[in-house]
Design a protein around this motif. Structure first.
Motif, PDB file in Angstrom:
ATOM      1  N   GLN A  10       0.815  -1.222   0.000  1.00 31.82           N
ATOM      2  CA  GLN A  10       0.000   0.000   0.000  1.00 31.82           C
ATOM      3  C   GLN A  10       0.851   1.276   0.000  1.00 31.82           C
ATOM      4  O   GLN A  10       0.667   2.154  -0.845  1.00 31.82           O
ATOM      5  CB  GLN A  10      -0.922  -0.005   1.221  1.00 31.82           C
ATOM      6  CG  GLN A  10      -1.916   1.109   1.161  1.00 31.82           C
ATOM      7  CD  GLN A  10      -2.754   1.215   2.415  1.00 31.82           C
ATOM      8  OE1 GLN A  10      -2.428   0.646   3.450  1.00 31.82           O
ATOM      9  NE2 GLN A  10      -3.835   1.940   2.321  1.00 31.82           N
ATOM     10  N   ALA A  11       1.780   1.384   0.946  1.00 31.51           N
ATOM     11  CA  ALA A  11       2.611   2.586   1.014  1.00 31.51           C
ATOM     12  C   ALA A  11       3.421   2.734  -0.278  1.00 31.51           C
ATOM     13  O   ALA A  11       3.508   3.828  -0.846  1.00 31.51           O
ATOM     14  CB  ALA A  11       3.545   2.521   2.222  1.00 31.51           C
ATOM     15  N   THR A 111       2.753  -6.962   2.798  1.00 32.68           N
ATOM     16  CA  THR A 111       3.013  -7.231   1.372  1.00 32.68           C
ATOM     17  C   THR A 111       4.328  -6.617   0.906  1.00 32.68           C
ATOM     18  O   THR A 111       5.199  -7.306   0.360  1.00 32.68           O
ATOM     19  CB  THR A 111       1.854  -6.679   0.510  1.00 32.68           C
ATOM     20  OG1 THR A 111       0.642  -7.301   0.936  1.00 32.68           O
ATOM     21  CG2 THR A 111       2.078  -6.986  -0.960  1.00 32.68           C
ATOM     22  N   GLY A 112       4.483  -5.308   1.126  1.00 33.84           N
ATOM     23  CA  GLY A 112       5.689  -4.616   0.673  1.00 33.84           C
ATOM     24  C   GLY A 112       6.899  -5.021   1.491  1.00 33.84           C
ATOM     25  O   GLY A 112       8.000  -5.209   0.963  1.00 33.84           O
ATOM     26  N   GLU A 142       3.469   2.703  16.259  1.00 31.56           N
ATOM     27  CA  GLU A 142       2.653   1.732  15.520  1.00 31.56           C
ATOM     28  C   GLU A 142       2.677   0.330  16.135  1.00 31.56           C
ATOM     29  O   GLU A 142       1.949  -0.556  15.698  1.00 31.56           O
ATOM     30  CB  GLU A 142       3.080   1.676  14.050  1.00 31.56           C
ATOM     31  CG  GLU A 142       2.674   2.915  13.276  1.00 31.56           C
ATOM     32  CD  GLU A 142       2.903   2.769  11.786  1.00 31.56           C
ATOM     33  OE1 GLU A 142       2.287   1.901  11.160  1.00 31.56           O
ATOM     34  OE2 GLU A 142       3.725   3.523  11.239  1.00 31.56           O
ATOM     35  N   ASN A 187       4.032  11.987   1.772  1.00 33.24           N
ATOM     36  CA  ASN A 187       4.470  11.410   0.493  1.00 33.24           C
ATOM     37  C   ASN A 187       4.891  12.498  -0.483  1.00 33.24           C
ATOM     38  O   ASN A 187       5.846  12.325  -1.238  1.00 33.24           O
ATOM     39  CB  ASN A 187       3.356  10.552  -0.122  1.00 33.24           C
ATOM     40  CG  ASN A 187       3.048   9.330   0.721  1.00 33.24           C
ATOM     41  OD1 ASN A 187       3.805   9.001   1.636  1.00 33.24           O
ATOM     42  ND2 ASN A 187       1.936   8.659   0.445  1.00 33.24           N
TER      43      ASN A 187
END
Ligand code: GDP
Length: 387
Positions: A10-11, A111-112, A142, A187
């Motif tokens: 996602q990121a 995922t990443g 986090e 970002n």
């Protein structure tokens, strides 16, 4: 410098999206190839600028488009299983036109975090172009799982990629904004820095000629092969009056007595201000200064002085510098790439918290096994299992 950028997870996808948007806004041409890879269908659908045919959903048989839920071992497994599918999509990138690959991922997720090192390894095996990573560290609020994921992924990513540029979310959370709004702003800042840096290799843009050119090979030499980098950035608004229009047609220098000082002060601000990964500047192995802005403000002496200053600060003999003319801008921006950073408290802390989190997890697992045994303990009697 032209890049093929793969946003993993996602990121990674969102940062890639911003890279493309930035190029569109500034008529830049850094992104020559783009690919978003994810196990979560919804995340791919949420992208706004990555073309639909440059989005690859992997792991469909395993997770059915629902993502890996922060399990980066599963993320890595799926990336390995489906690496052929990713490779086929990379095959469509005109690799003869690119100078390097950039694999982007948030290292705290699944995922990443799992997939990016797997892909870096694959790309290095297949192509001769350098493969760089852009790894995003999770905020320290986090929690342990994110930290553990990030620490494990970081180690592997650094081992597989030619260099990993690191962005630490910890120092960048803007207070008072929604998480999404916050990430969008973060970002954008991240991409602006990288853009000044990577645009530098594009010397043939428009009619402006750089005074002291930085070409792609200098960026590549600064990144080296192996290691971790941090990036600094500073910007100064300039009042151009109506000279902006004029300078587009002539390369004549307008008088600016402060041009030299402005640039040396920007180099200092960029180096000593907020870095993407806070680190000790002394001991950095290599560095690159890129100053971008209207040609008449790009003072060669200023860049030279900035370079000398940075050599003293780092103790490195390998400090490169150059400029990138942007005739339409009304600001002068400076990006400083610090490559081969070793004294990084945040990474030490990340490793320590990760080891603790791993021990806690082992403890928890043992305790939970013991608790389950206790729960199912039927006393002296043995109940026969159902099957
Ligand atoms: P994945 O989809 O499983 O790879 O997981 P994510 O990409 O959502 O990774 C989670 C981590 O990435 C979180 O710990 C966040 O710190 C970070 N993250 C998620 N989205 C963004 C984003 O848009 N920008 C930045 N800078 N960090 C993000």
């Amino acid at each position: 410098m032209k890049l093929a950028i793969v946003g993993f997870g996602q990121a990674g996808g969102k940062v890639l999206d911003e890279f493309i948007a930035f190029d569109e806004r500034t008529r830049g041409s850094v992104v020559r190839g783009a690919l978003a890879v994810n196990t979560a269908k919804a995340d791919l659908q949420g992208l706004e600028h990555v073309p639909a045919d440059r989005r690859v959903l992997i792991g469909q048989t395993r997770v059915k488009g629902h993502g890996v839920g922060g399990d980066n071992e599963l993320g890595a497994e799926i990336a390995e299983e489906d690496v052929g599918e990713i490779q086929r999509a990379v095959d469509d990138v005109p690799t003869h036109e690119i100078d390097a690959f950039l694999v982007v991922a948030g290292l705290g997720g699944g995922t990443g975090s799992g997939g990016a090192p797997v892909l870096a390894k694959q790309l290095k095996r297949v192509y001769s172009e350098p493969v760089y990573g852009l790894g995003i560290l999770p905020g320290s609020d986090e929690g342990g799982l994110y930290t553990l994921n990030a620490a494990r992924s970081f180690q592997t990513f650094v081992r597989e990629a030619d260099n990993v540029m690191v962005f630490d979310n910890d120092g960048w959370r803007h207070g008072g904004e929604s998480l999404k709004g916050g990430y969008d702003a973060i970002n954008e800042e991240l991409v602006r820095r990288l853009n000044v840096l990577f645009s530098a290799g594009e010397v043939d843009r428009g009619d402006a000629v750089a005074e002291s050119v930085v070409d792609a090979s200098e960026i590549i030499n600064t990144l080296g092969n192996g290691g971790v980098s941090s990036i600094g950035y500073a910007v100064d608004h300039v009042d151009r009056g109506d000279s902006g229009l004029l300078s587009r047609f002539s390369k004549k220098k307008l008088p600016d007595a402060d041009a030299t000082n402005r640039i040396t002060s920007l180099v200092r601000k960029a180096t000593l201000g907020r870095l993407t990964l806070p680190c000790e500047v002394q001991g950095v192995e290599r560095a690159l200064i890129v100053v971008a802005g209207p040609p008449e403000y790009l003072d060669r002496k200023g860049i030279e002085r900035g370079r000398t200053w940075l050599e003293e600060q780092t103790g490195s003999m390998e400090v490169r510098g150059g400029d990138f003319p942007m005739p339409d801008e009304d600001s002068v921006a400076c990006a400083v790439l610090l490559s081969g950073v070793t004294d990084v408290p945040r990474v030490k802390q990340l490793q320590a918290v990760a080891v603790e989190a791993m021990e806690n997890l082992d403890d928890l697992r043992e305790r939970s096994d013991a608790n389950l045994d206790a729960l199912l303990d039927a006393g002296d009697e043995e109940l026969p299992p159902l099957f």
